[in-house]
Design a protein around this motif. Structure first.
Motif, PDB file in Angstrom:
ATOM      1  N   GLY A  69       0.803  -1.212   0.000  1.00 48.52           N
ATOM      2  CA  GLY A  69       0.000   0.000   0.000  1.00 48.52           C
ATOM      3  C   GLY A  69       0.835   1.261   0.000  1.00 48.52           C
ATOM      4  O   GLY A  69       1.777   1.418  -0.773  1.00 48.52           O
ATOM      5  N   ALA A  70       0.483   2.199   0.890  1.00 45.61           N
ATOM      6  CA  ALA A  70       1.166   3.486   0.946  1.00 45.61           C
ATOM      7  C   ALA A  70       2.407   3.473   1.832  1.00 45.61           C
ATOM      8  O   ALA A  70       3.081   4.496   1.955  1.00 45.61           O
ATOM      9  CB  ALA A  70       0.193   4.556   1.448  1.00 45.61           C
ATOM     10  N   SER A  71       2.709   2.344   2.451  1.00 45.63           N
ATOM     11  CA  SER A  71       3.871   2.264   3.338  1.00 45.63           C
ATOM     12  C   SER A  71       5.146   2.031   2.539  1.00 45.63           C
ATOM     13  O   SER A  71       5.120   1.612   1.378  1.00 45.63           O
ATOM     14  CB  SER A  71       3.678   1.142   4.366  1.00 45.63           C
ATOM     15  N   GLY A  72       6.281   2.293   3.185  1.00 45.44           N
ATOM     16  CA  GLY A  72       7.567   2.090   2.546  1.00 45.44           C
ATOM     17  C   GLY A  72       7.999   0.639   2.586  1.00 45.44           C
ATOM     18  O   GLY A  72       7.265  -0.247   3.040  1.00 45.44           O
ATOM     19  N   GLY A  73       9.226   0.402   2.117  1.00 40.41           N
ATOM     20  CA  GLY A  73       9.785  -0.935   2.169  1.00 40.41           C
ATOM     21  C   GLY A  73       9.986  -1.574   0.813  1.00 40.41           C
ATOM     22  O   GLY A  73       9.064  -1.589  -0.007  1.00 40.41           O
ATOM     23  N   LEU A  74      11.196  -2.074   0.573  1.00 41.07           N
ATOM     24  CA  LEU A  74      11.535  -2.789  -0.652  1.00 41.07           C
ATOM     25  C   LEU A  74      12.101  -4.160  -0.275  1.00 41.07           C
ATOM     26  O   LEU A  74      12.758  -4.302   0.747  1.00 41.07           O
ATOM     27  CB  LEU A  74      12.567  -2.001  -1.462  1.00 41.07           C
ATOM     28  N   PRO A  75      11.817  -5.179  -1.101  1.00 47.54           N
ATOM     29  CA  PRO A  75      11.010  -5.135  -2.331  1.00 47.54           C
ATOM     30  C   PRO A  75       9.531  -4.984  -2.002  1.00 47.54           C
ATOM     31  O   PRO A  75       9.103  -5.265  -0.882  1.00 47.54           O
ATOM     32  CB  PRO A  75      11.304  -6.497  -2.974  1.00 47.54           C
ATOM     33  N   ARG A  76       8.777  -4.535  -2.978  1.00 47.59           N
ATOM     34  CA  ARG A  76       7.341  -4.404  -2.777  1.00 47.59           C
ATOM     35  C   ARG A  76       6.700  -5.797  -2.715  1.00 47.59           C
ATOM     36  O   ARG A  76       7.201  -6.769  -3.284  1.00 47.59           O
ATOM     37  CB  ARG A  76       6.702  -3.601  -3.920  1.00 47.59           C
ATOM     38  N   GLN A  77       5.598  -5.866  -1.984  1.00 49.74           N
ATOM     39  CA  GLN A  77       4.787  -7.090  -1.854  1.00 49.74           C
ATOM     40  C   GLN A  77       5.526  -8.199  -1.105  1.00 49.74           C
ATOM     41  O   GLN A  77       5.240  -9.381  -1.303  1.00 49.74           O
ATOM     42  CB  GLN A  77       4.329  -7.591  -3.218  1.00 49.74           C
ATOM     43  N   LEU A  78       6.431  -7.820  -0.220  1.00 44.78           N
ATOM     44  CA  LEU A  78       7.111  -8.809   0.609  1.00 44.78           C
ATOM     45  C   LEU A  78       6.329  -8.998   1.901  1.00 44.78           C
ATOM     46  O   LEU A  78       6.170  -8.061   2.682  1.00 44.78           O
ATOM     47  CB  LEU A  78       8.537  -8.348   0.930  1.00 44.78           C
TER      48      LEU A  78
END
Length: 296
Positions: A69-78
């Motif tokens: 969603g709107a939160s941070g963090g990579l990779p996405r969808q982890l």
């Protein structure tokens, strides 16, 4: 009521959320913190529950997990269980620092996979006042078995490839969150794909995929076992026809909790977010909150 965009730190990233407060002034409010399930984002009807709780006199924090969603963090969808538990703990710490809310009176509302996470969070925290666990994932083995052998084999193959990709620093291998029966998806019962679709019409940030490595963690996660450690009231809101988080397993865990209330609704896993099933359930939730976390 008022709703403002907020964020708070969790690990090296920030979680995005909405903070709801009643329009009327008064004593510091008890607060309900709401988090979603497997790959869900806050726009997928969590706002509907929050609005009802605010109308009943509570402040509410709705948030997205890191990587979604709107939160941070990579990779996405982890989807990482330890990280999501840390996000819940960070949300609780954030609420306890806010002015105008009663940081000593906090309730947790978790749905689906979040319904299992809130059991773990409340057991670890020790100061949570009440928990609502809606259509909860409580038993990894029961949920893995509900996925069916063919889907499990297909997803496991993707998960193995994703683990290798992560070790080599490559692009993640994704698996669908929901799909048709026998598909390579984490939820493949007949009602999963249309059920998820019904919740995503107002959620442009939602993506029907997750890093496949998460599939290897499902069968070994049993948050329901921590229900017996809770000393706060917990409401288990079970869907009788649940094809994702079987009600029988959650009922067994709930019966071991000292302060549990168990309610079953004649609907499927995704039905409880909408229509008459939603109206019935949210009314029960407000009643539960008023009895165990009364508003001044």
């Amino acid at each position: 009521m008022t709703r403002v965009d907020v964020s708070f730190e969790s690990g090296a990233d920030r979680c995005a959320g909405w903070l709801y407060t009643p329009a009327t002034e008064g004593a510091p409010r008890p607060t309900v913190i709401l988090g979603h399930g497997l790959g869900g984002v806050k726009e997928m009807r969590l706002d509907a529950y929050a609005e009802r709780f605010v109308q009943a006199g509570y402040a509410c924090l709705v948030f997205d997990y890191r990587h979604f969603g709107a939160s941070g963090g990579l990779p996405r969808q982890l989807l990482d269980i330890k990280k999501e538990l840390a996000d819940w703990a960070a949300a609780v710490a954030y609420v306890r620092r806010l002015e105008g809310v009663d940081g000593d009176r906090i309730a947790l509302f978790g749905s689906s996979f979040g319904g299992g996470l809130v059991i773990d969070v409340a057991a670890a925290d020790g100061r949570i006042s009440a928990v609502i666990s809606q259509c909860p994932f409580t038993d990894g083995f029961a949920s893995a078995r509900a996925s069916g052998t063919i889907s499990t084999v297909k997803v496991t193959a993707l998960a193995t490839r994703d683990v290798v990709a992560a070790a080599l620093g490559r692009t993640p291998v994704m698996a669908a969150l929901s799909g048709p029966p026998r598909s390579a998806s984490l939820m493949s019962a007949h009602d999963c794909e249309p059920g998820y679709r019904a919740l995503t019409d107002t959620a442009p940030a939602f993506r029907n995929e997750v890093c496949a490595r998460f599939a290897l963690a499902i069968a070994t996660y049993f948050p329901g076992r921590r229900a017996a450690r809770l000393d706060c009231p917990i409401l288990f809101a079970l869907c009788r026809d649940d094809t994702v988080a079987p009600a029988a397993a959650s009922r067994r865990h709930g019966e071991r909790a000292a302060c549990a209330e168990i309610v079953e609704y004649p609907c499927g896993h995704f039905d409880i977010y909408l229509g008459d099933a939603f109206e019935h359930a949210v009314g029960d939730y407000v009643d539960f909150l008023h009895r165990h976390l009364p508003v001044a």
